[in-house]
Design a protein around this motif. Structure first.
Motif, PDB file in Angstrom:
ATOM      1  N   LEU A 122       0.854  -1.183   0.000  1.00 15.21           N
ATOM      2  CA  LEU A 122       0.000   0.000   0.000  1.00 15.21           C
ATOM      3  C   LEU A 122       0.890   1.233   0.000  1.00 15.21           C
ATOM      4  O   LEU A 122       1.914   1.272   0.680  1.00 15.21           O
ATOM      5  N   LYS A 123       0.421   2.214  -0.743  1.00 16.54           N
ATOM      6  CA  LYS A 123       1.173   3.467  -0.765  1.00 16.54           C
ATOM      7  C   LYS A 123       0.586   4.409   0.275  1.00 16.54           C
ATOM      8  O   LYS A 123      -0.610   4.354   0.550  1.00 16.54           O
ATOM      9  N   THR A 124       1.385   5.238   0.816  1.00 17.13           N
ATOM     10  CA  THR A 124       0.806   6.334   1.594  1.00 17.13           C
ATOM     11  C   THR A 124       0.451   7.441   0.619  1.00 17.13           C
ATOM     12  O   THR A 124       0.924   7.478  -0.509  1.00 17.13           O
ATOM     13  N   ALA A 125      -0.396   8.322   1.083  1.00 20.18           N
ATOM     14  CA  ALA A 125      -0.756   9.449   0.233  1.00 20.18           C
ATOM     15  C   ALA A 125       0.499  10.223  -0.144  1.00 20.18           C
ATOM     16  O   ALA A 125       0.651  10.687  -1.270  1.00 20.18           O
ATOM     17  N   GLU A 126       1.409  10.353   0.774  1.00 19.66           N
ATOM     18  CA  GLU A 126       2.607  11.147   0.503  1.00 19.66           C
ATOM     19  C   GLU A 126       3.453  10.536  -0.605  1.00 19.66           C
ATOM     20  O   GLU A 126       3.866  11.213  -1.532  1.00 19.66           O
ATOM     21  N   GLU A 177       2.403   8.591  -2.871  1.00 21.18           N
ATOM     22  CA  GLU A 177       1.683   8.683  -4.129  1.00 21.18           C
ATOM     23  C   GLU A 177       1.865  10.053  -4.749  1.00 21.18           C
ATOM     24  O   GLU A 177       2.058  10.197  -5.936  1.00 21.18           O
ATOM     25  N   LYS A 178       1.808  11.052  -3.915  1.00 21.27           N
ATOM     26  CA  LYS A 178       1.962  12.396  -4.449  1.00 21.27           C
ATOM     27  C   LYS A 178       3.311  12.554  -5.140  1.00 21.27           C
ATOM     28  O   LYS A 178       3.414  13.110  -6.217  1.00 21.27           O
ATOM     29  N   PHE A 237       1.015  16.949 -11.605  1.00 24.33           N
ATOM     30  CA  PHE A 237       0.543  18.214 -11.050  1.00 24.33           C
ATOM     31  C   PHE A 237       0.985  19.321 -11.985  1.00 24.33           C
ATOM     32  O   PHE A 237       1.753  20.177 -11.646  1.00 24.33           O
ATOM     33  N   ASP A 287     -11.888  25.903  -2.852  1.00 19.62           N
ATOM     34  CA  ASP A 287     -12.605  24.909  -3.642  1.00 19.62           C
ATOM     35  C   ASP A 287     -13.293  25.588  -4.824  1.00 19.62           C
ATOM     36  O   ASP A 287     -13.213  26.807  -4.992  1.00 19.62           O
ATOM     37  N   LEU A 318      -4.601   3.195  -1.232  1.00 25.26           N
ATOM     38  CA  LEU A 318      -4.033   4.180  -0.311  1.00 25.26           C
ATOM     39  C   LEU A 318      -4.153   3.677   1.125  1.00 25.26           C
ATOM     40  O   LEU A 318      -5.195   3.179   1.535  1.00 25.26           O
ATOM     41  N   GLU A 350      -4.433   5.352   3.712  1.00 23.05           N
ATOM     42  CA  GLU A 350      -5.463   6.093   4.435  1.00 23.05           C
ATOM     43  C   GLU A 350      -6.843   5.455   4.302  1.00 23.05           C
ATOM     44  O   GLU A 350      -7.713   5.656   5.144  1.00 23.05           O
ATOM     45  N   LEU A 396     -11.526  20.897  -0.923  1.00 19.83           N
ATOM     46  CA  LEU A 396     -10.102  21.024  -0.596  1.00 19.83           C
ATOM     47  C   LEU A 396      -9.492  19.732  -0.084  1.00 19.83           C
ATOM     48  O   LEU A 396      -8.386  19.373  -0.451  1.00 19.83           O
ATOM     49  N   HIS A 398      -8.950  14.577  -1.122  1.00 23.89           N
ATOM     50  CA  HIS A 398      -7.914  13.589  -1.430  1.00 23.89           C
ATOM     51  C   HIS A 398      -6.713  13.813  -0.526  1.00 23.89           C
ATOM     52  O   HIS A 398      -6.190  14.919  -0.462  1.00 23.89           O
ATOM     53  N   PRO A 399      -6.285  12.782   0.161  1.00 20.19           N
ATOM     54  CA  PRO A 399      -5.176  12.954   1.114  1.00 20.19           C
ATOM     55  C   PRO A 399      -3.828  13.180   0.458  1.00 20.19           C
ATOM     56  O   PRO A 399      -2.906  13.642   1.120  1.00 20.19           O
ATOM     57  N   SER A 400      -3.709  12.913  -0.828  1.00 22.00           N
ATOM     58  CA  SER A 400      -2.403  13.106  -1.464  1.00 22.00           C
ATOM     59  C   SER A 400      -2.115  14.557  -1.783  1.00 22.00           C
ATOM     60  O   SER A 400      -1.011  14.906  -2.174  1.00 22.00           O
ATOM     61  N   GLY A 401      -3.118  15.381  -1.696  1.00 21.85           N
ATOM     62  CA  GLY A 401      -2.922  16.762  -2.089  1.00 21.85           C
ATOM     63  C   GLY A 401      -4.165  17.257  -2.768  1.00 21.85           C
ATOM     64  O   GLY A 401      -5.229  16.654  -2.656  1.00 21.85           O
ATOM     65  N   ARG A 402      -4.042  18.322  -3.487  1.00 22.31           N
ATOM     66  CA  ARG A 402      -5.208  18.905  -4.110  1.00 22.31           C
ATOM     67  C   ARG A 402      -5.517  18.154  -5.395  1.00 22.31           C
ATOM     68  O   ARG A 402      -4.804  18.297  -6.390  1.00 22.31           O
ATOM     69  N   VAL A 403      -6.568  17.383  -5.381  1.00 24.03           N
ATOM     70  CA  VAL A 403      -6.972  16.659  -6.573  1.00 24.03           C
ATOM     71  C   VAL A 403      -8.439  16.937  -6.844  1.00 24.03           C
ATOM     72  O   VAL A 403      -9.294  16.670  -6.001  1.00 24.03           O
TER      73      VAL A 403
END
Lengths: 240, 240
Positions: A7-11, A13-14, A21, A67, B48, B50, B96, B99-104
DNA sequence: TCAAAAGTGTTGACTTTACACCCATGA
DNA sequence: TCATGGGTGTAAAGTCAACACTTTTGA
C-alpha cells in the motif's frame, strides 16, 4: 496494479505522480442578467494577445487552497461586487488545446444576477453586459461554454425557482412572463403562463401595484423562496 | 486588472501563474452493470493506506496530453478491457480535502456496461462488482460521487436510450422492465410500461423467443439505436 | 376616447394511470 | 394441472394548449 505491491501512503503517491501536477484548473462564470426584455451576459475583454479584441467569460485559475465554488464566488465578487448570488456548476471543459497558455481545464458555472440592482465596476470599459443574441464569437471555447450554460438554464427554468435572481425584488407577472420568454426564446400564452406560475407557488402577492406604466397597472409580486448563495451544507444526495 | 497593463502573451501568463499549476485533476468512472435484477457498480480496493480496506471508484489522474473523455476511456479500457462503452460526464468535485495526497479535483463520469458480455480481469481480487444497495462507505468522497451519478441516470433513463448498454444484445420486455425498476427503484405497471416503450421506438422485434425459461417464453428485442462510445464530434450546442 | 396591458375560464386534445383476463410453456 | 409470466385494451383522471372579452389606467 501489482498484487504484491505494498500500500502506498498518500505522501508517496503524491511524489510518484508529481509530474501530473502540471495541469491548471480554472472556473469560468457565465453571468446572466436581464434588462429591457433581453438576456445579457457579462463579458470582459480578453487580456491575452492571442485573443486580442475578443471578449471572454469571467474566469480565473483556481487557487490551491480554495474549492471550486469558492473560486466562482471570488470571481463574481471581484468583478461585480456581488456576493450573494445564485450559482450552479454546469460542465467541465478539458480539451487539450482550449487554452494557449498550456493545459487548463475549466469548470463552468452559471449565475443569475439582477443587472440593475448593483453597480458594477464598469468604469473601466473592459467589462460589459452584452446582449445574448449579439454574441457571435468569444475567446477560447467560451461560446460553447455559454451555449452549454444557456441550455442548462432552459432546462431548469420551469423546474426550479431560479429566475427571480434576475429580477428586482418586486415584479409584475408581465415582467416575469417576458423574462421566461427571453430565456426560452418562445412566446407564451398569458393565461396559461399565469395558471402555471400560480400552481408552482413560487411567488406572493404583496398587495402593491405598478406605478409609472402608461397603461393599467398590474399587481406586484415577490419571490416566495429565493435561491441565493449556496449554503456550506453538502450537496443534496440520495439516502441510499 | 490595470487598464494600462500591456496585453500578455500566453507564454508570459503561464510563467506568472506557474504556482497554480499545482492542482492535479483526475477522472473517476462510476461503472454500472446489471445482473440478477440488481444494479451493480465496479469497485476496486483502494491502494491508499489512508483508505485501507475501503473500496473506491475506478479513477486515475488525467495525463497532460489527454483530454477528459480520453482519460475516462483509458481507465475503462485498462480495467475492464471494454472499449466501446457509453460514458457521460456528470459533475466535478473539488473540495479542498477530498484527497489525502494533495489537491486533486476529479471529474465524474458514469458508464453503463453489459456485465456479462465481457470477461473482466477479475482474477486479481482487487476489482469486483458490488450490489448498489450493499454499498455503504467508499474511499474519498466516492459515495457522494456515486449517488450523484445515480441521480443523473435516473433523470436520463426515460429520456434517452441509455439502458441498452446494460443489457445483452437480445432481451425480453420483462428483462427491460426489471432493469428500469432496478434503476428507478420502483415497480412499474407492465401494460403501461410496454406501451411507453413502444411509443419511444427504441427497440425492434427480432422475431425470436426466449428459451430456457420455466414459463411461457417472451419475444426478444434488440435496441434500435445504441448509444455507444461518443464520436469525436463536438458536443451538441445551440445554434444561437 | 383611445391605446395598452390587466385580469380572468372553458373546452378539446392529449397523456397518464389504474386495472383483469386469457394464453403458452415447463415442471 | 399448476405455476409462472406473456400478451393485450379501455375508461377515468389529469395535464396541456388554444382561445376572447371586459376592465383599468394614462395620454
Amino acid at each position: 496494479m501489482d498484487k504484491l505491491q505494498h500500500l502506498k501512503t498518500a505522501e508517496t503517491e503524491k511524489i510518484s505522480h508529481i509530474d501530473y501536477f502540471n495541469i491548471a484548473i480554472s472556473v469560468d462564470c457565465v453571468i446572466f442578467g436581464y434588462d429591457k426584455k433581453e438576456l445579457k451576459v457579462l463579458l470582459i475583454k480578453s487580456d491575452l494577445e492571442e485573443f486580442s479584441g475578443l471578449w471572454s467569460l469571467l474566469g480565473d485559475l483556481v487557487r490551491p487552497n480554495e474549492d471550486l465554488e469558492t473560486a466562482s464566488y471570488r470571481i463574481l465578487k471581484e468583478r461585480t461586487g456581488l456576493d450573494d448570488v445564485y450559482l450552479e456548476q454546469v460542465y467541465t471543459f478539458g480539451s487539450l488545446n482550449r487554452h494557449p497558455s498550456g493545459r487548463v481545464i475549466t469548470v463552468a458555472y452559471y449565475s443569475l444576477v439582477d443587472i440593475n440592482h448593483h453597480q458594477l465596476k464598469l468604469t473601466n470599459n473592459e467589462l460589459h453586459w452584452h446582449k445574448l443574441n449579439d454574441i457571435k464569437h468569444l475567446a477560447f471555447d467560451h461560446k460553447v461554454i455559454l451555449n452549454t450554460c444557456l441550455e442548462r438554464i432552459r432546462e431548469q427554468v420551469l423546474e426550479k425557482p431560479i429566475v427571480f435572481n434576475l429580477l428586482p425584488e418586486k415584479f409584475s407577472l408581465r415582467e416575469l412572463q417576458e423574462l421566461f420568454q427571453a430565456i426560452l426564446g418562445v412566446n407564451l400564452d398569458r393565461r396559461n403562463f399565469r395558471k402555471r406560475i400560480s400552481l408552482k407557488d413560487w411567488i406572493i402577492d404583496i398587495d402593491e401595484m405598478e406605478t409609472d406604466v402608461p397603461h393599467r397597472p398590474g399587481k406586484l409580486y415577490k419571490a416566495k423562496v429565493q435561491l441565493r448563495k449556496k449554503q456550506a451544507k453538502k450537496r443534496a444526495h440520495l439516502s441510499v
